[in-house]
Design a protein around this motif. Structure first.
Motif, short mmCIF file in Angstrom:
data_model
loop_
_atom_site.label_atom_id
_atom_site.label_comp_id
_atom_site.label_asym_id
_atom_site.label_seq_id
_atom_site.Cartn_x
_atom_site.Cartn_y
_atom_site.Cartn_z
N PHE A 222 0.93 -0.93 -0.24
CA PHE A 222 -0.06 -0.28 0.45
C PHE A 222 0.40 1.31 -0.10
N LYS A 223 0.87 1.81 -1.34
CA LYS A 223 1.71 3.01 -1.27
C LYS A 223 0.81 4.89 -2.04
N PRO A 224 1.63 5.14 -1.10
CA PRO A 224 1.31 6.76 -2.96
C PRO A 224 1.83 6.51 -4.41
N LYS A 227 5.25 6.71 -4.60
CA LYS A 227 6.84 6.40 -3.98
C LYS A 227 7.31 4.93 -4.60
N ILE A 228 6.20 4.92 -5.30
CA ILE A 228 6.24 3.68 -6.82
C ILE A 228 7.71 3.81 -7.20
N PRO A 229 8.38 4.88 -7.98
CA PRO A 229 10.08 4.36 -8.64
C PRO A 229 11.07 4.32 -7.75
N PRO A 253 -7.43 8.24 0.43
CA PRO A 253 -6.97 9.61 0.45
C PRO A 253 -5.48 9.01 -0.17
N GLY A 254 -5.40 9.31 -1.67
CA GLY A 254 -3.53 9.34 -1.82
C GLY A 254 -3.12 7.74 -1.40
N ILE A 255 -3.60 6.95 -1.02
CA ILE A 255 -2.59 5.02 -0.90
C ILE A 255 -3.47 4.62 -2.27
N SER A 256 -2.60 3.50 -3.21
CA SER A 256 -3.28 2.66 -3.36
C SER A 256 -3.24 1.62 -3.01
N ARG A 257 -3.39 0.16 -3.32
CA ARG A 257 -2.64 -0.77 -3.32
C ARG A 257 -2.24 -1.14 -4.54
N TRP A 258 -0.99 -1.55 -4.47
CA TRP A 258 -0.35 -2.32 -5.98
C TRP A 258 0.40 -3.92 -5.89
N VAL A 259 0.27 -4.29 -6.48
CA VAL A 259 1.56 -5.40 -6.87
C VAL A 259 2.44 -5.33 -8.05
#
Length: 268
Positions: A222-224, A227-229, A253-259
């Motif tokens: 779980f990250k904004p 922050k992914i790069p 708000p502003g936070i998504s689940r990423w795989v």
């Protein structure tokens, strides 16, 4: 017509602005989060949902977030009489009691996507397995699956679901804390599917030593977006090849689940 459109005239415009834009469907249950300000409109909201969706028999109001080691939310029934259902997706069936076990219907595509990558000879590890939504489609494609879940009620439902889907011989269910996995399991796996709970990113380092060099890890976090790069660079510095990543929905708000689909290049 949207849910908000159906409730016009019953709830003020200001109240409608606070009504969630969507609700979750699990089997014949609709799950909605009704703000405190709309408490007096619960029955109207439930009637609007059941009126537009004839397959919905129960409507639950989510009254608390995921809590405790069992990772279950609090619900009140505002239409119908049950929190138990049979949920079906992509040919698989899951018996669930939402008061006892966590289930996220929004990850159905992810479960299908990951299962499509699995080869018949693979042995797979699934911590945080819940009632089996990742493990069951994985087992249908793989040689075997070891699933670990600490919620005893979820494990009981998982045993039922394993039978419902005819996979008794391919799935081994362990009722245990995921932290104990390195001590419980001494074998190596071809692939790990890790639907990590919020704030538990350390499980990537806990589980990855059990994945063969050249094996694969599907890691959920779980990250904004910004922050992914930085996260990709971190995973690469840890010795993983980042094969793929995607957003799997917003959770706040502003936070998504990423795989992240990772290839393990580390020889432990």
């Amino acid at each position: 017509m949207s849910l908000k459109d159906e409730l016009k005239g019953k709830i003020s415009e200001k109240g409608l602005e606070k009504l969630p834009n969507r609700f979750d469907i699990v089997g014949d249950i609709a799950v909605v989060s009704i703000p405190d300000e709309l408490e007096s409109y619960k029955e109207d909201i439930a009637c609007a949902i059941t009126g537009r969706m004839q397959n919905i028999k129960n409507v639950l109001n989510k009254v608390s977030k995921l809590e405790g080691n069992r990772r279950v939310a609090g619900f009140e029934i505002i239409a119908g009489n049950s929190t138990e259902t049979i949920h079906k997706e992509f040919g698989f069936s899951y018996k669930i009691d939402l008061r006892q076990s966590f289930f996220n219907g929004r990850l159905s595509y992810e479960r299908k996507r990951v299962a499509s990558l699995i080869k018949p000879e693979e042995n797979i590890l699934v911590p945080f397995s819940g009632v089996g939504p990742f493990a069951i489609p994985a087992a249908a494609s793989a040689a075997s699956v070891v699933a670990v879940e600490m919620n005893r009620a979820a494990c009981k439902s998982f045993i039922t679901n394993r039978r419902l889907n005819g996979l008794e011989d391919k799935i081994h269910i362990i009722n245990a804390d995921a932290n104990s996995i390195p001590n419980l399991l001494k074998t190596e796996f071809d692939r790990a599917i890790i639907p990590t709970p919020y704030g538990m990113d350390h499980f990537l380092e806990t589980i990855s030593p059990l994945v063969k060099k050249g094996g694969f890890i599907h890691f959920y976090t779980f990250k904004p977006k910004e922050k992914i790069p930085e996260l990709i660079k971190r995973y690469e510095s840890m010795g993983f090849e980042v094969l793929f990543h995607r957003r799997c929905g917003n959770v706040a708000p502003g936070i998504s689940r990423w795989v992240f689909d990772l290839k393990n290049e580390i020889l432990f």
